[in-house]
Write an enzyme that holds these catalytic residues in place. Structure first.
Site, PDB file in Angstrom:
ATOM      1  CG  ASP A 182      -2.002   1.028   1.167  1.00 42.69           C
ATOM      2  OD1 ASP A 182      -2.260   1.555   0.074  1.00 42.69           O
ATOM      3  OD2 ASP A 182      -2.599   1.315   2.222  1.00 42.69           O
ATOM      4  CE  LYS A 185      -1.020   3.629  -4.178  1.00 39.88           C
ATOM      5  NZ  LYS A 185      -0.997   2.941  -2.882  1.00 39.88           N
ATOM      6  CG  ASP A 210      -5.735  -0.131  -0.704  1.00 42.38           C
ATOM      7  OD1 ASP A 210      -6.751  -0.338  -1.396  1.00 42.38           O
ATOM      8  OD2 ASP A 210      -5.647   0.811   0.106  1.00 42.38           O
ATOM      9  CG  ASN A 211      -4.804   2.595  -3.025  1.00 45.36           C
ATOM     10  OD1 ASN A 211      -4.030   2.650  -2.077  1.00 45.36           O
ATOM     11  ND2 ASN A 211      -6.029   3.077  -2.960  1.00 45.36           N
ATOM     12  CD  GLU A 242      -8.164   5.277   0.142  1.00 43.51           C
ATOM     13  OE1 GLU A 242      -8.588   4.252  -0.411  1.00 43.51           O
ATOM     14  OE2 GLU A 242      -7.012   5.709  -0.003  1.00 43.51           O
TER      15      GLU A 242
HETATM   16  C1  LIG Z   1      -1.534   5.002   1.028  1.00 41.80           C
HETATM   17  S1  LIG Z   1      -0.440   5.389   2.309  1.00 41.80           S
HETATM   18  C2  LIG Z   1      -0.471   3.925   3.297  1.00 41.80           C
HETATM   19  C3  LIG Z   1      -1.755   3.774   4.080  1.00 41.80           C
HETATM   20  C4  LIG Z   1      -1.699   2.721   5.149  1.00 41.80           C
HETATM   21  N1  LIG Z   1      -1.308   1.430   4.612  1.00 41.80           N
HETATM   22  C5  LIG Z   1      -3.034   2.579   5.821  1.00 41.80           C
HETATM   23  O1  LIG Z   1      -3.939   1.974   5.213  1.00 41.80           O
HETATM   24  O2  LIG Z   1      -3.179   3.070   6.926  1.00 41.80           O
HETATM   25  C6  LIG Z   1       1.120   5.278   1.506  1.00 41.80           C
HETATM   26  C7  LIG Z   1       2.318   5.425   2.410  1.00 41.80           C
HETATM   27  O3  LIG Z   1       3.433   4.861   1.725  1.00 41.80           O
HETATM   28  C8  LIG Z   1       4.581   5.610   2.006  1.00 41.80           C
HETATM   29  N2  LIG Z   1       5.523   5.311   0.922  1.00 41.80           N
HETATM   30  C9  LIG Z   1       5.554   5.813  -0.332  1.00 41.80           C
HETATM   31  N3  LIG Z   1       6.527   5.208  -1.055  1.00 41.80           N
HETATM   32  C10 LIG Z   1       7.085   4.293  -0.237  1.00 41.80           C
HETATM   33  C11 LIG Z   1       8.095   3.318  -0.415  1.00 41.80           C
HETATM   34  N4  LIG Z   1       8.722   3.154  -1.589  1.00 41.80           N
HETATM   35  N5  LIG Z   1       8.402   2.516   0.634  1.00 41.80           N
HETATM   36  C12 LIG Z   1       7.759   2.660   1.835  1.00 41.80           C
HETATM   37  N6  LIG Z   1       6.797   3.573   2.056  1.00 41.80           N
HETATM   38  C13 LIG Z   1       6.460   4.360   1.037  1.00 41.80           C
HETATM   39  C14 LIG Z   1       4.099   7.030   2.094  1.00 41.80           C
HETATM   40  O4  LIG Z   1       5.001   7.810   2.852  1.00 41.80           O
HETATM   41  C15 LIG Z   1       2.733   6.851   2.758  1.00 41.80           C
HETATM   42  O5  LIG Z   1       2.855   6.964   4.153  1.00 41.80           O
END
Ligand SMILES: C[S@@+](CC[C@H](N)C(=O)[O-])C[C@H]1O[C@@H](n2cnc3c(N)ncnc32)[C@H](O)[C@@H]1O
Length: 258
Positions: A182, A185, A210-211, A242
């Site tokens: 998640d 993408k 997800d997504n 969501e």
């Molecule tokens: C959609 S949110 C996650 C929501 C969470 N899983 C929830 O449902 O509560 C995406 C998160 O991924 C993190 N993120 C983005 N790219 C990433 C990566 N390559 N590795 C780890 N985290 C990453 C962002 O900082 C953000 O906090």
């Protein structure tokens, strides 16, 4: 409309009219780069959840999160509708070692950890240290800190995080039962391939993503379709993004066949 108020109908069916959603769209590029919208809503969410839920009550913590995201500022938590898909996959799999990619403010980690039994553990990888800090404090508030390690990093950072996961968090050959994807993408497929290359999965491991519909991970979906029946068996869950019921989304639940 039934008995719904106009405000509730706008919130649910016309989410683009909500200022917090418009503000989220304006902060979209910042979010992609940093993992935060840029208006302080993630820290505000922590304060709200701490003030509106009892310590040690994970379901109350999730309800406060959902209230904040639906009625105050939109958050990109998996949320209460898609969260039920995650819950069902977890109940079916009964995993002992789990990995999450993208922890954000800790909503899905709390959702996951509240269903873990015995000595099961979740490792949540999050690139933004401030998000990781918020997630840790809300996991502690929910009484679940001992079940979850939040690791700041990314699978694609050249090996440092993969090494930490192996050396410090017990990810080893065939040890990983469940992965929740998640995060970025465009990283879904490369990071899944890195996990496969590391050999952490075993036949029967389950990966939930997800997504896959919105914002969308078309290469990941194509890969799962092309692997169907050979290395993966996938169920596509048709659902909504969501905290509203207008936009459709896809959650993929894939069993690794080895
Ligand atoms: C959609 S949110 C996650 C929501 C969470 N899983 C929830 O449902 O509560 C995406 C998160 O991924 C993190 N993120 C983005 N790219 C990433 C990566 N390559 N590795 C780890 N985290 C990453 C962002 O900082 C953000 O906090």
């Amino acid at each position: 409309m039934g008995g719904k108020s106009l405000a509730a109908t706008v919130r649910d069916r016309l989410p683009f009219l909500r200022w917090s959603v418009i503000r989220f769209a304006l902060g979209g590029r910042t979010f992609l780069r940093t993992g935060q919208v840029g208006d302080g809503r993630e820290r505000a969410a922590r304060e709200f959840v701490l003030a509106h839920s009892a310590a040690g009550d994970p379901d109350g913590v999730l309800a406060a999160f959902d209230d904040f995201a639906r009625n105050h500022s939109l958050l990109v938590n998996i949320g209460d509708e898609k969260g039920l898909i995650l819950d069902a996959a977890l109940r079916k799999t009964a995993p002992r070692l789990l990995l999450e990619l993208g922890g954000y403010c800790g909503y899905s980690a709390i959702r996951t950890a509240r269903l873990l039994g015995g000595d099961a553990r979740l490792v949540s990888v999050e690139m933004n240290p401030d998000n990781a800090d918020i997630a840790r404090s809300l996991l502690a508030h929910a009484g679940l800190a001992d079940r979850v390690n939040v690791v700041v990093g990314t699978i694609g950072d050249g090996g440092a995080t993969v090494k930490r996961l192996a050396d410090e968090h017990g990810l080893s050959s065939g040890a990983l039962d469940f992965v929740f994807i998640d995060h970025d993408k465009s990283a879904y497929l490369p990071d899944l391939r890195a996990i496969l290359d590391a050999g952490w999965l075993h036949p029967g491991s389950v990966v939930v993503a997800d997504n896959v519909g919105i914002p969308g991970a078309p290469d990941y979906r194509r890969y799962m379709r092309e692997s169907e029946g050979a290395t993966w068996r996938t169920t596509e869950h048709h659902t909504h993004t969501e905290y509203q019921s207008l936009l459709e989304d896809l959650v993929l639940e894939s069993e690794y066949l080895g």
